[in-house]
Motif scaffolding. Structure first.
Motif, PDB file in Angstrom:
ATOM      1  N   LYS A 139      -0.390  -3.062  -6.510  1.00  0.00           N
ATOM      2  CA  LYS A 139      -0.125  -4.493  -6.363  1.00  0.00           C
ATOM      3  C   LYS A 139      -0.111  -5.245  -7.695  1.00  0.00           C
ATOM      4  CE  LYS A 139      -4.598  -6.388  -5.371  1.00  0.00           C
ATOM      5  NZ  LYS A 139      -5.555  -6.870  -4.378  1.00  0.00           N
ATOM      6  N   SER A 177      -2.202   0.298  -1.609  1.00  0.00           N
ATOM      7  CA  SER A 177      -1.737  -1.013  -2.084  1.00  0.00           C
ATOM      8  C   SER A 177      -2.435  -1.413  -3.376  1.00  0.00           C
ATOM      9  CB  SER A 177      -1.953  -2.069  -1.009  1.00  0.00           C
ATOM     10  OG  SER A 177      -3.323  -2.328  -0.866  1.00  0.00           O
ATOM     11  N   ILE A 191       3.130  -6.817   0.570  1.00  0.00           N
ATOM     12  CA  ILE A 191       2.021  -5.952   0.170  1.00  0.00           C
ATOM     13  C   ILE A 191       0.682  -6.596   0.549  1.00  0.00           C
ATOM     14  CG2 ILE A 191       1.491  -6.694  -2.187  1.00  0.00           C
ATOM     15  CD1 ILE A 191       1.712  -3.739  -2.956  1.00  0.00           C
ATOM     16  N   GLU A 233      -2.192  -4.709   2.548  1.00  0.00           N
ATOM     17  CA  GLU A 233      -3.537  -4.650   2.005  1.00  0.00           C
ATOM     18  C   GLU A 233      -4.564  -5.153   3.014  1.00  0.00           C
ATOM     19  OE1 GLU A 233      -3.832  -6.947  -1.564  1.00  0.00           O
ATOM     20  OE2 GLU A 233      -5.996  -7.087  -1.381  1.00  0.00           O
TER      21      GLU A 233
END
Lengths: 171, 119, 627
Positions: free
Chosen positions: C208, C204, C262, C266
């Motif tokens: 991100k 991630s 996300i 995460e």
């Protein structure tokens, strides 16, 4: 279960892609064809030169009719005029001219200069009557058979090919 | 006392909610009709000959007492379904109207099962 | 000359891409954990070359080199230099070069900013990205070459569509492209992650910030586009649900969903495959949008000269992308074990995704449905604003409520203590709504719900802001974005409810009265400008109630190259409202058609969107600081 999902997804995928592919080569211009093969709608349009109006009931039943929307200010109308003049010689075709959003003097002059092909001349100075026939730009012509059914619509100026086609239809 | 205030308030609110007059606004209709000779514009946005004609006819139809839906179906009779921006609810368009809701329900159901599993 | 230069650079770029793929592949096999220097260098060379290539095209536009077909078709020697430059990406071929620039720059930046991720993952990302780059380079070279030459050389160009001759042309396409072309990098990363089974939480971190960047720019791009449409197209609206607008909105929904899920991946290492799917569909939707817009398959206000062969190429490209994505997903998919509590942040983020998918499906379906009816039943239909408004807006109400409650919920499991607080906020929103209703104007039931839910979201977000401030744990970015979204919906709602629109045919000297306004066409002036002539109307709008007078000067412009008529709206903006006036000539008459609109709170709609993006950028800076 997983295989069914797999198959469904791939089928959708191929379906979508092939529809996209087919659409790529399709004509994107729009033609109004929804009135074709339908009966002529009721209408009542005023005569150009005299009192009274022409209605659906005045259509002569054993004859073909070409309804032509035109105006003196429209360039392509001048282009198609010779074709209309040729068509006016046909015996089993009546030509109904609808003068669209025009001025009387200018329309008269137009016909005086180029000839009058119309069996009946009507006026539609506000343009409202054109909507009844699904007209969206002029010139446009509609051919109606002896059973009062709309057979074909010609968008844009009539060409020599259209002339031949119309002759074929009314034969 | 409290209840009274609440009731008065509630009545007042509902009255103003439902008291809206139902008049047909030609502009709304113009916005929902496509100008066939323009690029993606509505009748309301365009000033072409065609748009002006349609505006006149819409005005006449309203004066004749036609409802909004009757005007749309009149137009699509003449020019095809392409002219109305609101697709009719018929067999052909059923998927268009229903699929989003099916997706919504399905998604909700999916989340529900995910959460439920734990309990 | 420029044609040869451009073509050579394009050709060298192809070679560079192939070498990158080759070297990366070779480097994959070495046991060393470092990526060799040559790859970095080549990647830098690649972006530099493409940028240089783009400058070559700009140069051709500036000097009006009409030996290039693209320049001939889209430029004119009399055009102001600014528009010569901006015109470079105002056409299909030039804009594709911009595409490739973004593909290559993102490729390079991703390579240098992700050094702490596994080598294999980085190299495969680079390979996939370069395959995309190659695909577009081939498209440019063989189908849409901006450097195709023309002989004999025409003495003058055809000119740029006057509607595009606007400062917004300079920024709108680049912003939007950074947004949706930028999503290519997490497409590549997702594919790479699937291939090398890199599914740890740390994946991630590699994407991100890219998601955030593309989301911010996409939002800005959409904003500039709709401001532009508002003042240029003359219908007074800012969103028409036009296919091209929808094409930019579709990836936005996917990005927004990704942006949220996300976070879960995460923090909790959940939803890996869902995150991957979102990464994939964001870019797939971007390419689909490009396909729909450039192939001419849809009828839209935004015209690109269309050409079916283009469509075939993009469609082929698109099919390959989708096919390999689905194939890989099925191959690698493993069932994940979820343990979600119904009252946890995870669940609420999932709910956000649920709604985003609903909007996405609705808009996608509405956009492509006409293609299907046309191809399958030969019946053309239009899907316009009434459809989207009817389906989307009722659902927005529920969405806003979730949006208000969601962020306050804790991870894993939350105990609800706030019901009382929310009831108060809800009561407050209803009262505010009623005040508006009573004192200004009544409106429909749906509008009531929308206003109430928007107020609910705003008040809850602001309250979160205040209490977070006291505890000093402050997620400013989220609060700003969420509250601004509430404001956006509120202002759109109020704008819709309170706008006035009047349409008249008027002659010089005439006055029309309506409600408490009177409007008079005082005079018409004819003026000459360097590349157009204009009929400028002077209209006085008088508010009889407050005695406020405004002069508006809408124009009808007659451009020479190419010969076009445009209508320029005259807009008076202040904090409370916009007056919007357009004027157009009526053929064969001395009347002019004027359309007057009063659009309340217009400027606040723009400001809300800017604030939403500000939240995104704040989050980005915060991420950058802590990594």
């Amino acid at each position: 279960m997983r295989n069914t999902v797999k198959i469904i997804i791939f089928v959708i995928f191929f379906f979508v892609i092939s529809v996209f592919y087919i659409s790529l080569n399709r004509e994107t211009n729009y033609n109004t064809s929804s009135l074709i093969n339908k009966e002529v709608p009721q209408f009542k349009i005023a005569y150009f030169d005299k009192n009274g109006s022409f209605t659906k009931q005045d259509l002569i039943n054993n004859n073909y009719t070409l309804i032509n929307f035109w105006a003196s200010w429209c360039g392509p109308c001048r282009v198609e005029h010779p074709v209309l003049m040729k068509l006016s010689a046909e015996n089993n075709l009546d030509i109904l001219g609808v003068n669209f959003k025009d001025k009387k003097e200018l329309a008269r002059k137009f016909l005086k200069d180029l000839g009058n092909p119309y069996n009946f001349l009507l006026k539609d100075f506000e343009g409202k009557q054109s909507v009844i026939f699904g007209i969206y730009g002029i010139p446009e012509s509609i051919i109606i058979n002896n059973e009062n059914t709309i057979i074909k619509k010609f968008v844009g100026p009539l060409s020599i090919d259209d002339y031949k086609e119309i002759k074929e239809i009314i034969k | 006392m409290k209840l009274k205030i609440f009731l008065v308030f509630f009545m007042f609110y509902t009255q103003s909610l439902f008291g809206i007059e139902k008049i047909i606004d030609p502009n709304t209709i113009h916005k929902n009709l496509r100008c066939l000779v323009c690029q993606g514009q509505s009748i309301s946005d365009s000033n072409s000959d065609f748009a002006q004609t349609i505006k006149l006819v819409v005005k006449d139809l309203i004066n004749e007492g036609k409802t909004e839906d009757e005007i749309y179906s009149f137009m699509s009779d003449k020019y095809g379904e392409w002219i109305v921006f609101k697709p009719q609810l018929n067999a052909q368009n059923s998927l268009l109207w229903i699929l989003p809701y099916i997706a919504l329900i399905f998604g909700g159901f999916f989340i529900f099962t995910l959460v439920k599993k734990r309990q | 000359m420029l044609s040869n230069l451009g073509n050579s650079i394009l050709f060298i770029s192809v070679l560079v891409s192939i070498s990158i793929i080759y070297l990366s592949n070779k480097n994959l096999k070495t046991s060393n954990n470092l990526i060799i220097k040559n790859i970095y260098q080549l990647s830098l060379i690649q972006s530099t070359l493409i940028i240089f290539c783009f400058f070559t095209l700009i140069a051709a536009f500036i000097v009006s080199d009409f030996s290039l077909v693209t320049v001939y078709q889209n430029s004119h020697s009399m055009k102001p230099v600014f528009y010569k430059i901006a015109g470079t990406w105002g056409n299909h071929e030039g804009s594709l070069l911009l595409w490739v620039i973004i593909l290559t720059i993102f490729s390079f930046l991703f390579l240098i900013y992700n050094k702490d991720h596994p080598k294999k993952f980085r190299l495969i990302t680079l390979i996939i990205q370069n395959i995309l780059i190659l695909g577009f380079l081939f498209f440019i070279l063989f189908n849409s070459n901006p450097f195709s030459s023309l002989s004999p050389i025409p003495s003058e160009g055809l000119g740029l569509n006057p509607i595009l001759q606007d400062p917004a042309l300079a920024i709108h396409p680049p912003l939007l492209y950074i947004g949706f072309v930028g999503s290519s990098i997490y497409f590549s990363a997702a594919i790479a992650s699937l291939i090398v089974n890199y599914s740890e939480k740390s994946f991630s971190f590699s994407i991100k910030n890219w998601v955030l960047i593309s989301w911010c720019f996409q939002t800005l791009g959409i904003l500039v586009g709709s401001v532009w449409a508002y003042y240029e197209l003359g219908w007074g609206g800012f969103w028409f649900w036009d296919p091209v607008e929808n094409a930019s909105l579709l990836p936005w929904f996917a990005m927004t969903a990704l942006l949220h899920s996300i976070i879960v991946f995460e923090k909790r290492n959940l939803f890996y495959f869902w995150v991957i799917i979102l990464c994939l569909i964001t870019f797939i939707l971007s390419v689909t949008g490009t396909f729909l817009v450039r192939s001419g398959i849809l009828n839209s206000v935004h015209t690109f000269a269309s050409d079916p062969t283009r469509g075939v190429y993009i469609l082929l490209f698109l099919s390959l992308m989708i096919f390999s994505s689905i194939y890989l997903l099925f191959k690698k998919y493993k069932k994940e074990n979820y343990s979600l509590n119904q009252n946890s942040k995870e669940t609420f983020i999932l709910i956000n995704n649920w709604f985003m998918m609903f909007y996405l499906i609705t808009v996608l379906l509405g956009t492509i449905y006409p293609i299907f009816t046309d191809a399958l039943t030969d019946n053309k239909i239009s899907v316009g604003p009434p459809f989207y408004n009817a389906i989307i807006f009722p659902i927005v109400v529920i969405f806003l409520i979730f949006m208000a409650v969601g962020p306050r919920v804790k991870w894993i499991k939350n105990r609800f203590e706030d019901i009382k607080v929310y009831s108060f906020i809800l009561a407050g929103s209803i009262i505010l709504n009623v005040l508006i209703l009573v004192f200004i104007k009544s409106y429909s039931i749906l509008s009531n719900f929308i206003i109430i839910s928007a107020l609910f979201l705003i008040i809850s977000s602001l309250k979160d802001g205040v209490s977070a401030l006291q505890k000093n744990r402050f997620d400013l970015a989220r609060i700003i974005s969420h509250a601004s979204f509430g404001f956006l919906v509120l202002f759109i709602g109020l704008n819709h409810i309170f706008s006035i629109e009047k349409d008249y045919n008027i002659k010089v000297g005439e006055t029309k009265n309506f409600e408490n306004y009177s409007i008079k066409l005082e005079k018409l002036d004819l003026k000459d400008f360097p590349n157009y002539k204009a009929v400028i109307g002077t209209l006085e709008i008088n508010n009889n109630f407050s005695n406020e007078k405004n002069i508006l000067k809408p124009e009808i412009r007659i451009y020479d190259n190419p010969k076009t008529l445009t209508y320029e709206a005259s807009i008076k903006t202040n904090l409370l409202k916009d007056y919007y006036l357009t004027m157009s000539n009526i053929d064969r008459s001395d009347y002019y058609n004027i359309k007057f609109q009063k659009k309340p709170l217009m400027i606040w709609i723009w400001i809300s969107v800017v604030m939403i993006v500000t939240g995104g950028f704040l989050r980005l800076f915060k991420n950058a600081k802590y990594s």
